[in-house]
Design a protein around this motif. Structure first.
Motif, PDB file in Angstrom:
ATOM      1  N   UNK A   1       0.840  -1.201   0.000  1.00 48.27           N
ATOM      2  CA  UNK A   1       0.000   0.000   0.000  1.00 48.27           C
ATOM      3  C   UNK A   1       0.873   1.248   0.000  1.00 48.27           C
ATOM      4  N   UNK A   2       0.509   2.253  -0.789  1.00 47.70           N
ATOM      5  CA  UNK A   2       1.360   3.439  -0.886  1.00 47.70           C
ATOM      6  C   UNK A   2       1.456   4.180   0.432  1.00 47.70           C
ATOM      7  N   UNK A   3       2.653   4.661   0.720  1.00 46.95           N
ATOM      8  CA  UNK A   3       2.848   5.481   1.906  1.00 46.95           C
ATOM      9  C   UNK A   3       2.401   6.905   1.594  1.00 46.95           C
ATOM     10  N   UNK A   4       1.672   7.484   2.529  1.00 42.91           N
ATOM     11  CA  UNK A   4       1.182   8.840   2.339  1.00 42.91           C
ATOM     12  C   UNK A   4       2.293   9.820   2.723  1.00 42.91           C
ATOM     13  N   UNK A   5       2.991  10.335   1.728  1.00 45.51           N
ATOM     14  CA  UNK A   5       4.046  11.309   1.982  1.00 45.51           C
ATOM     15  C   UNK A   5       3.420  12.673   2.238  1.00 45.51           C
ATOM     16  N   UNK A   6       3.863  13.332   3.267  1.00 50.65           N
ATOM     17  CA  UNK A   6       3.334  14.652   3.583  1.00 50.65           C
ATOM     18  C   UNK A   6       3.776  15.667   2.535  1.00 50.65           C
ATOM     19  N   UNK A   7       2.936  16.694   2.380  1.00 46.24           N
ATOM     20  CA  UNK A   7       3.219  17.730   1.380  1.00 46.24           C
ATOM     21  C   UNK A   7       4.604  18.331   1.507  1.00 46.24           C
ATOM     22  N   UNK A   8       5.027  18.757   2.713  1.00 45.81           N
ATOM     23  CA  UNK A   8       6.377  19.331   2.855  1.00 45.81           C
ATOM     24  C   UNK A   8       7.485  18.358   2.477  1.00 45.81           C
ATOM     25  N   UNK A   9       7.285  17.064   2.724  1.00 44.80           N
ATOM     26  CA  UNK A   9       8.298  16.069   2.363  1.00 44.80           C
ATOM     27  C   UNK A   9       8.440  15.994   0.849  1.00 44.80           C
ATOM     28  N   UNK A  10       7.312  15.956   0.143  1.00 39.97           N
ATOM     29  CA  UNK A  10       7.339  15.892  -1.319  1.00 39.97           C
ATOM     30  C   UNK A  10       7.972  17.153  -1.888  1.00 39.97           C
ATOM     31  N   UNK A  11       7.596  18.318  -1.343  1.00 40.32           N
ATOM     32  CA  UNK A  11       8.159  19.577  -1.826  1.00 40.32           C
ATOM     33  C   UNK A  11       9.657  19.643  -1.551  1.00 40.32           C
ATOM     34  N   UNK A  12      10.074  19.181  -0.368  1.00 38.17           N
ATOM     35  CA  UNK A  12      11.503  19.157  -0.050  1.00 38.17           C
ATOM     36  C   UNK A  12      12.270  18.237  -0.981  1.00 38.17           C
ATOM     37  N   UNK A  13      11.682  17.081  -1.280  1.00 37.15           N
ATOM     38  CA  UNK A  13      12.306  16.163  -2.236  1.00 37.15           C
ATOM     39  C   UNK A  13      12.435  16.831  -3.603  1.00 37.15           C
ATOM     40  N   UNK A  14      11.366  17.537  -4.020  1.00 39.24           N
ATOM     41  CA  UNK A  14      11.414  18.247  -5.294  1.00 39.24           C
ATOM     42  C   UNK A  14      12.497  19.313  -5.316  1.00 39.24           C
ATOM     43  N   UNK A  15      12.687  20.007  -4.180  1.00 39.91           N
ATOM     44  CA  UNK A  15      13.704  21.059  -4.122  1.00 39.91           C
ATOM     45  C   UNK A  15      15.107  20.474  -4.286  1.00 39.91           C
ATOM     46  N   UNK A  16      15.371  19.360  -3.612  1.00 43.38           N
ATOM     47  CA  UNK A  16      16.684  18.719  -3.732  1.00 43.38           C
ATOM     48  C   UNK A  16      16.932  18.265  -5.162  1.00 43.38           C
ATOM     49  N   UNK A  17      15.928  17.637  -5.747  1.00 48.83           N
ATOM     50  CA  UNK A  17      16.067  17.173  -7.131  1.00 48.83           C
ATOM     51  C   UNK A  17      16.217  18.351  -8.092  1.00 48.83           C
ATOM     52  N   UNK A  18      15.532  19.467  -7.800  1.00 45.49           N
ATOM     53  CA  UNK A  18      15.661  20.655  -8.639  1.00 45.49           C
ATOM     54  C   UNK A  18      17.075  21.213  -8.616  1.00 45.49           C
ATOM     55  N   UNK A  19      17.694  21.254  -7.441  1.00 48.81           N
ATOM     56  CA  UNK A  19      19.079  21.719  -7.342  1.00 48.81           C
ATOM     57  C   UNK A  19      19.996  20.817  -8.159  1.00 48.81           C
ATOM     58  N   UNK A  20      19.814  19.505  -8.006  1.00 45.30           N
ATOM     59  CA  UNK A  20      20.618  18.553  -8.773  1.00 45.30           C
ATOM     60  C   UNK A  20      20.405  18.740 -10.269  1.00 45.30           C
ATOM     61  N   UNK A  21      19.143  18.962 -10.665  1.00 48.13           N
ATOM     62  CA  UNK A  21      18.847  19.177 -12.078  1.00 48.13           C
ATOM     63  C   UNK A  21      19.515  20.415 -12.639  1.00 48.13           C
ATOM     64  N   UNK A  22      19.545  21.496 -11.857  1.00 48.48           N
ATOM     65  CA  UNK A  22      20.193  22.710 -12.325  1.00 48.48           C
ATOM     66  C   UNK A  22      21.692  22.560 -12.474  1.00 48.48           C
ATOM     67  N   UNK A  23      22.291  21.749 -11.617  1.00 49.76           N
ATOM     68  CA  UNK A  23      23.738  21.574 -11.662  1.00 49.76           C
ATOM     69  C   UNK A  23      24.148  20.636 -12.785  1.00 49.76           C
ATOM     70  N   UNK A  24      23.414  19.547 -12.937  1.00 54.99           N
ATOM     71  CA  UNK A  24      23.874  18.465 -13.814  1.00 54.99           C
ATOM     72  C   UNK A  24      23.040  18.276 -15.066  1.00 54.99           C
ATOM     73  N   UNK A  25      22.009  19.098 -15.250  1.00 54.83           N
ATOM     74  CA  UNK A  25      21.276  19.050 -16.507  1.00 54.83           C
ATOM     75  C   UNK A  25      20.322  17.890 -16.641  1.00 54.83           C
TER      76      UNK A  25
END
Length: 259
Positions: free
Chosen positions: A129-153
């Protein structure tokens, strides 16, 4: 660029997008070896060139998801809320601090290898069953991935997809959200690199011809891949995502070893 090279770039984008789009990955990261070794795109121009590929390639898949009603929802909004500011920060880090790629590639390889093997080993298990990730957790994950995306394309789908599916979410839910985040992140990244190219003395802009040729192939491939997704069983999609994660980890390790 010669006609043959342009055709190679188009074909690479097409093939990669057909294979990766069904699991929410634009495939830009798999184009890195092609751009380095065959198309001869130099660093750091390869970073915004990869983001340009995402800008051109992903609308085909997003259009298909929009027509089927799969696009949108809280997951997409939460991811985008993190990836957009993240990619701007990552771009600034890449241009002004220019960190080496090796450490990132080794760490990303370790993460993706573990997730990929885990997904493949769980193929025969009943979906948890899917784990219910809280909104701030998902947004924080997106922020980390966004930084990585900006650095490495990379747009981020290659990291977001395996992580979110690993929590128990279905590929059908994750793929449209990950692709939407990839597209908007890449638009912001290309725009930021473009603005920075006006104020710095060294070239940081994308290779426009290469990015557009790869992206044109990806645009068609992405639409075809999105059409294939509903016809492919969830188990097969999870297997594909696991194999792609392992393949990407191996690619990163090879690139890190080559320096």
């Amino acid at each position: 660029m010669s006609p043959l090279t342009a055709l190679l770039a188009f074909g690479a984008g097409l093939v990669v997008a057909v294979v990766t789009t069904p699991v929410g990955v634009s495939g830009a990261v798999f184009l890195l070896p092609v751009q380095f070794d065959l198309l001869r795109v130099p660093s750091p121009a390869v970073t915004p060139t990869n983001l340009l590929y995402n800008v051109v390639a992903t609308p085909g898949a997003l259009l298909r998801h929009h027509r089927t009603g799969a696009l949108g929802g809280p997951l997409t909004r939460r991811l985008v809320a993190g990836t957009l500011p993240g990619v701007v920060v990552g771009t600034l880090v890449r241009v002004f601090l220019a960190p080496g790629d090796r450490v990132f590639r080794v760490l990303a390889a370790a993460l993706l290898l573990g997730i990929g093997i885990w997904l493949c080993l769980r193929i025969r298990d009943r979906p948890a069953p899917p784990r219910e990730l809280r909104g701030p957790v998902v947004t924080g994950l997106g922020a980390v991935v966004g930084v990585v995306g900006g650095i490495y394309g990379i747009g981020g789908g290659s990291l977001l997809g395996p992580i979110l599916v690993g929590t128990g979410m279905s590929v059908a839910t994750v793929a449209p959200a990950a692709l939407a985040a990839t597209f908007l992140t890449s638009v912001a990244g290309v725009a930021t690199y473009g603005l920075l190219s006006l104020v710095v003395d060294w070239p940081v802009g994308p290779d426009w011809i290469t990015g557009l040729c790869c992206g044109a192939g990806g645009l068609i491939g992405g639409y075809l891949g999105a059409r294939l997704q509903p016809r492919v069983p969830e188990t097969a999609l999870r297997t594909l995502l696991g194999v792609l994660a392992i393949g990407l980890a191996v690619t990163y390790l090879v690139q890190a070893a080559r320096g």
